[in-house]
Design an enzyme around this catalytic site. Structure first.
Site, PDB file in Angstrom:
ATOM      1  N   VAL A 278       0.650  -1.161   0.124  1.00 25.64           N
ATOM      2  CA  VAL A 278       0.013  -0.056   0.030  1.00 25.64           C
ATOM      3  C   VAL A 278       1.018   1.388  -0.121  1.00 25.64           C
ATOM      4  CG1 VAL A 278      -2.063  -0.969   1.007  1.00 25.64           C
ATOM      5  CG2 VAL A 278      -0.196  -0.059   2.474  1.00 25.64           C
ATOM      6  N   LEU A 327      11.339   6.150  -7.370  1.00 26.53           N
ATOM      7  CA  LEU A 327      12.157   5.330  -8.433  1.00 26.53           C
ATOM      8  C   LEU A 327      13.695   5.573  -8.186  1.00 26.53           C
ATOM      9  CD1 LEU A 327       9.797   6.474 -11.276  1.00 26.53           C
ATOM     10  CD2 LEU A 327       9.557   4.217 -10.249  1.00 26.53           C
ATOM     11  N   ALA A 328      14.298   4.136  -8.402  1.00 28.89           N
ATOM     12  CA  ALA A 328      15.590   4.107  -8.411  1.00 28.89           C
ATOM     13  C   ALA A 328      16.385   5.112  -9.188  1.00 28.89           C
ATOM     14  CB  ALA A 328      16.197   2.948  -8.682  1.00 28.89           C
ATOM     15  N   HIS A 452      13.576  -0.972 -39.419  1.00 32.12           N
ATOM     16  CA  HIS A 452      12.343  -1.809 -39.700  1.00 32.12           C
ATOM     17  C   HIS A 452      13.021  -3.233 -39.777  1.00 32.12           C
ATOM     18  CE1 HIS A 452       8.960  -3.253 -41.131  1.00 32.12           C
ATOM     19  NE2 HIS A 452       9.494  -3.950 -42.148  1.00 32.12           N
TER      20      HIS A 452
HETATM   21  P1  FAD Z   1      16.943   2.670  -0.725  1.00 35.40           P
HETATM   22  O1  FAD Z   1      17.218   1.923  -1.836  1.00 35.40           O
HETATM   23  O2  FAD Z   1      15.727   2.539  -0.106  1.00 35.40           O
HETATM   24  O3  FAD Z   1      18.244   2.627  -0.029  1.00 35.40           O
HETATM   25  C1  FAD Z   1      18.417   3.420   1.400  1.00 35.40           C
HETATM   26  C2  FAD Z   1      19.491   2.807   2.197  1.00 35.40           C
HETATM   27  O4  FAD Z   1      19.954   3.409   3.204  1.00 35.40           O
HETATM   28  C3  FAD Z   1      19.016   1.180   2.627  1.00 35.40           C
HETATM   29  O5  FAD Z   1      20.219   0.260   2.294  1.00 35.40           O
HETATM   30  C4  FAD Z   1      18.833   1.326   4.208  1.00 35.40           C
HETATM   31  O6  FAD Z   1      19.334   0.239   4.680  1.00 35.40           O
HETATM   32  C5  FAD Z   1      19.977   2.573   4.491  1.00 35.40           C
HETATM   33  N1  FAD Z   1      19.621   3.537   5.518  1.00 35.40           N
HETATM   34  C6  FAD Z   1      18.394   4.121   5.785  1.00 35.40           C
HETATM   35  N2  FAD Z   1      18.564   4.705   7.116  1.00 35.40           N
HETATM   36  C7  FAD Z   1      20.125   4.755   7.371  1.00 35.40           C
HETATM   37  C8  FAD Z   1      20.610   5.044   8.581  1.00 35.40           C
HETATM   38  N3  FAD Z   1      20.199   6.047   9.416  1.00 35.40           N
HETATM   39  N4  FAD Z   1      22.090   4.613   8.634  1.00 35.40           N
HETATM   40  C9  FAD Z   1      22.507   3.835   7.867  1.00 35.40           C
HETATM   41  N5  FAD Z   1      21.670   3.249   6.853  1.00 35.40           N
HETATM   42  C10 FAD Z   1      20.564   3.775   6.432  1.00 35.40           C
HETATM   43  N6  FAD Z   1      12.401   1.522  -8.662  1.00 35.40           N
HETATM   44  C11 FAD Z   1      12.521   1.707 -10.119  1.00 35.40           C
HETATM   45  O7  FAD Z   1      13.079   2.763 -10.488  1.00 35.40           O
HETATM   46  N7  FAD Z   1      12.624   0.508 -10.886  1.00 35.40           N
HETATM   47  C12 FAD Z   1      11.870  -0.802 -10.297  1.00 35.40           C
HETATM   48  O8  FAD Z   1      11.767  -1.619 -11.050  1.00 35.40           O
HETATM   49  C13 FAD Z   1      11.678  -0.759  -8.954  1.00 35.40           C
HETATM   50  N8  FAD Z   1      11.096  -1.887  -8.377  1.00 35.40           N
HETATM   51  C14 FAD Z   1      10.864  -2.011  -7.068  1.00 35.40           C
HETATM   52  C15 FAD Z   1      10.386  -3.090  -6.737  1.00 35.40           C
HETATM   53  C16 FAD Z   1      10.215  -3.300  -5.479  1.00 35.40           C
HETATM   54  C17 FAD Z   1       9.626  -4.547  -4.887  1.00 35.40           C
HETATM   55  C18 FAD Z   1      10.281  -2.241  -4.439  1.00 35.40           C
HETATM   56  C19 FAD Z   1      10.039  -2.441  -2.870  1.00 35.40           C
HETATM   57  C20 FAD Z   1      11.063  -1.044  -4.896  1.00 35.40           C
HETATM   58  C21 FAD Z   1      10.945  -1.008  -6.211  1.00 35.40           C
HETATM   59  N9  FAD Z   1      11.544   0.174  -6.831  1.00 35.40           N
HETATM   60  C22 FAD Z   1      11.908   0.268  -8.272  1.00 35.40           C
HETATM   61  C23 FAD Z   1      11.848   1.497  -6.174  1.00 35.40           C
HETATM   62  C24 FAD Z   1      13.272   1.539  -5.727  1.00 35.40           C
HETATM   63  O9  FAD Z   1      13.555   0.331  -5.013  1.00 35.40           O
HETATM   64  C25 FAD Z   1      13.513   2.873  -4.782  1.00 35.40           C
HETATM   65  O10 FAD Z   1      13.013   3.949  -5.347  1.00 35.40           O
HETATM   66  C26 FAD Z   1      14.998   3.141  -4.319  1.00 35.40           C
HETATM   67  O11 FAD Z   1      15.405   1.955  -3.836  1.00 35.40           O
HETATM   68  C27 FAD Z   1      15.346   4.288  -3.773  1.00 35.40           C
HETATM   69  O12 FAD Z   1      16.637   4.697  -3.682  1.00 35.40           O
HETATM   70  P2  FAD Z   1      17.252   5.101  -2.231  1.00 35.40           P
HETATM   71  O13 FAD Z   1      18.619   5.336  -2.416  1.00 35.40           O
HETATM   72  O14 FAD Z   1      16.548   6.418  -2.148  1.00 35.40           O
HETATM   73  O15 FAD Z   1      16.830   4.515  -0.944  1.00 35.40           O
HETATM   74  P1  AMP Z   2       1.453   2.356  -4.551  1.00 33.33           P
HETATM   75  O1  AMP Z   2       1.315   3.617  -3.360  1.00 33.33           O
HETATM   76  O2  AMP Z   2       1.665   2.644  -5.883  1.00 33.33           O
HETATM   77  O3  AMP Z   2       2.311   1.313  -4.065  1.00 33.33           O
HETATM   78  O4  AMP Z   2      -0.244   1.933  -4.360  1.00 33.33           O
HETATM   79  C1  AMP Z   2      -0.606   1.461  -3.061  1.00 33.33           C
HETATM   80  C2  AMP Z   2      -2.220   1.404  -3.427  1.00 33.33           C
HETATM   81  O5  AMP Z   2      -2.724   0.738  -2.304  1.00 33.33           O
HETATM   82  C3  AMP Z   2      -2.727   2.684  -3.672  1.00 33.33           C
HETATM   83  O6  AMP Z   2      -3.636   2.636  -4.839  1.00 33.33           O
HETATM   84  C4  AMP Z   2      -3.966   2.677  -2.442  1.00 33.33           C
HETATM   85  O7  AMP Z   2      -5.167   3.211  -2.782  1.00 33.33           O
HETATM   86  C5  AMP Z   2      -4.088   1.315  -1.918  1.00 33.33           C
HETATM   87  N1  AMP Z   2      -4.393   1.040  -0.746  1.00 33.33           N
HETATM   88  C6  AMP Z   2      -4.150   1.698   0.395  1.00 33.33           C
HETATM   89  N2  AMP Z   2      -4.585   1.220   1.375  1.00 33.33           N
HETATM   90  C7  AMP Z   2      -5.696   0.181   1.075  1.00 33.33           C
HETATM   91  C8  AMP Z   2      -6.775  -0.678   1.853  1.00 33.33           C
HETATM   92  N3  AMP Z   2      -6.780  -0.523   3.081  1.00 33.33           N
HETATM   93  N4  AMP Z   2      -7.617  -1.447   0.991  1.00 33.33           N
HETATM   94  C9  AMP Z   2      -7.253  -1.526  -0.318  1.00 33.33           C
HETATM   95  N5  AMP Z   2      -6.507  -0.902  -0.938  1.00 33.33           N
HETATM   96  C10 AMP Z   2      -5.553   0.123  -0.308  1.00 33.33           C
END
Ligand code: FAD
Ligand code: AMP
Length: 475
Positions: A278, A327-328, A452
């Site tokens: 969610v 997003l990463a 193409h």
């Molecule tokens: P994070 O990747 O969350 O990294 C933060 C790091 O900081 C973590 O290792 C954490 O342990 C560390 N940390 C936090 N606080 C502290 C602290 N106080 N001290 C030391 N270390 C700390 N994005 C995409 O663009 N493409 C995708 O296909 C995609 N797929 C996803 C699939 C899933 C299942 C999920 C959950 C996410 C996905 N995302 C995807 C989103 C993407 O993973 C995140 O947007 C991205 O990892 C964010 O990068 P970040 O560096 O901000 O944070």
């Molecule tokens: P995202 O933020 O893209 O990962 O999407 C999370 C989704 O979860 C959103 O579309 C929300 O509307 C949905 N969501 C949050 N809480 C609930 C809930 N209690 N029941 C069903 N859907 C939910």
């Protein structure tokens, strides 16, 4: 306690943090990067959510499950049959874990090669740009940075009535590690993570029910794209129930009874595993000691300006813990931009051209504004689209679902958005990103030669369709 001085200290080695650290070190700045995360083997694992439990492992499982789905559902069309197709879940998960290890280890090697000093433990910003690190061995070190970059990322949001137990009720971490295909998988939330991980287990044979509180499917996407995707997901057997707000999850033995309310009233379904997807929230708990001056907004996100500066001298914040899409690649760009700004170079991120991708089948991707957004803001536009069903390469691949849509300003022809659903559109969307970054027009795209037969031709024909001159369809 002795204090070590750095030009740049990065807290968090996810996509945002490791980009900031490596780029800062490349620019000759003495850089440290702190990360608290441990891998499945209990050892420090750099790379953040993305490499450990996000982008990369989810794509590994999406790819494995897609191979299996194609074998069992698509190959027949090519005349290919196999008797008793089977998938070994242990092997699939093992392959995913190996990929994760390769890439998290890769970040450690990149840190070494670029002379970034890693610290393994929990970092906390103190007033005066001091950072304390509680290391995994129980010791605490103190660092002082001319600049500190906060890149703490995000964590899954937990629903109060459906606490994660890591076994029956899980977030992405658990759903990437099921040891067998659940017979019935419930998913709360039809967002990116719910759709991607729901697809993985559906393709492997689970009965997947996705409950989404909102009445519209993928409200952030172009409405036609969302409609096409919903139709394809339905054909695959994904049961997506909209306007279904879940209010209760009772774990009984090895089952979960979910209560939700939709237009028909209160309903229940029983599942074997429940994925709660969610949304995610900034991981800022414990990150800031009292008196740092760094502000959090109502959702716990770190407040920053358009340059990712927090307003506190030398303190920056990037990635999932600040505004903008989680997003990463958005974090990658912010990490690089901040390192360059610190080094006195011009760093900039254009949040208007960040591509979005959902790696389902068909894939969904977009950049820029949707027709719905342009209508709402009163911007005059023209749109042209081209279906993959009319594209030689897509049909040859037996992948005719979906289309590409190009949206341009009605008067200037400048591209305002590109919306895609279909095979490999995660790659095609970058034509739109590139065109928008260069302030390109639909006519520019239409006049660029595309090989193409390729899938990219759909972009070319869609751009031609904007001015009603597509060759391969009636305009
Ligand atoms: P994070 O990747 O969350 O990294 C933060 C790091 O900081 C973590 O290792 C954490 O342990 C560390 N940390 C936090 N606080 C502290 C602290 N106080 N001290 C030391 N270390 C700390 N994005 C995409 O663009 N493409 C995708 O296909 C995609 N797929 C996803 C699939 C899933 C299942 C999920 C959950 C996410 C996905 N995302 C995807 C989103 C993407 O993973 C995140 O947007 C991205 O990892 C964010 O990068 P970040 O560096 O901000 O944070
Ligand atoms: P995202 O933020 O893209 O990962 O999407 C999370 C989704 O979860 C959103 O579309 C929300 O509307 C949905 N969501 C949050 N809480 C609930 C809930 N209690 N029941 C069903 N859907 C939910």
């Amino acid at each position: 306690m002795a204090t070590e001085n750095f030009d740049v200290i990065v807290i968090g080695a996810g996509p945002a943090g490791y980009h900031a650290a490596i780029r800062a070190a490349q620019l000759g700045l003495k850089t440290a990067c702190i990360d608290a995360a441990l891998g499945k083997d209990g050892k420090p694992a750099l790379g953040g959510t993305c490499l450990r439990v996000g982008c990369i492992p989810s794509k590994a499982l999406l790819d494995s499950s897609r191979q299996y789905w194609n074998l069992t559902h698509l190959f027949g069309e090519h005349g290919i049959t196999a008797s008793n197709p089977a998938i070994d879940i242990g092997t699939m998960i093992g392959r995913k874990d190996k990929i994760v290890k390769q890439f998290t280890g890769g970040i450690a090697m990149l840190f070494k090669a670029n002379k970034v000093t890693p610290y393994y433990g929990f970092g906390q910003l103190q007033p005066g740009n001091v950072v304390t690190v509680k290391q995994h061995d129980g010791t605490t070190v103190e660092l002082k940075g001319t600049n500190v970059v906060l890149a703490a990322g995000s964590d899954s949001i937990e629903l109060p009535f459906a606490k994660f137990d890591g076994k029956t009720i899980v977030d992405n971490v658990g759903a990437l590690d099921f040891t067998e295909v659940p017979k019935r998988l419930g998913v709360i939330g039809a967002g990116v993570i719910g759709l991607e991980l729901g697809s993985v287990w559906k393709r492997l044979g689970a009965e997947v029910t996705i409950l989404e509180a909102l009445p519209d499917f993928l409200a952030a996407a172009d409405a036609e794209v969302a409609k096409t995707a919903a139709r394809e997901f339905k054909k695959q057997g994904l049961d997506i129930r909209l306007g279904a707000k879940v209010s209760k999850a009772d774990v009984k033995k090895n089952e979960v009874v979910l209560t939700y309310t939709d237009a028909k009233g209160e309903q229940t379904i029983t599942v074997d595993k429940l994925l709660v997807s969610v949304g995610r929230r900034a991981a800022t708990k414990g990150l800031l000691a009292d008196g740092t001056g760094v502000k959090l907004d109502q959702r716990g996100m770190i407040e920053v300006d358009e340059h990712c500066h927090t307003g506190v001298d030398g303190v920056w914040a990037i990635g999932d813990c600040v505004r903008g899409p989680m997003l990463a690649h958005k974090g990658f760009e912010e990490g690089i931009a901040v390192a360059e700004l610190i080094a006195g170079l011009p760093g900039h991120v254009n949040l208007d051209t960040i591509p979005w991708v959902i790696y389902t089948e068909p894939e969904i991707a977009w950049v820029g504004k949707t027709e719905e957004q342009l209508k709402a803001e009163g911007t005059p536009y023209k749109a042209g689209s081209f279906p993959f069903a009319a594209l030689g390469r897509a049909v040859a691949m037996a992948e005719p679902a979906g289309f590409v849509k190009v949206i341009a300003h009605a008067e200037t022809d400048r591209i305002l958005g590109m919306h895609l659903v279909g095979v490999n559109v995660s790659e095609l969307v970058h034509e739109g990103v590139l065109a928008m970054e260069f302030s390109g027009s639909a006519d520019d795209l239409a006049r660029i030669c595309h090989a193409h037969p390729t899938l990219s031709e759909a972009v070319h024909d869609a751009a031609m369709a904007v001015s009603k001159r597509a060759i391969h369809k009636a305009n």
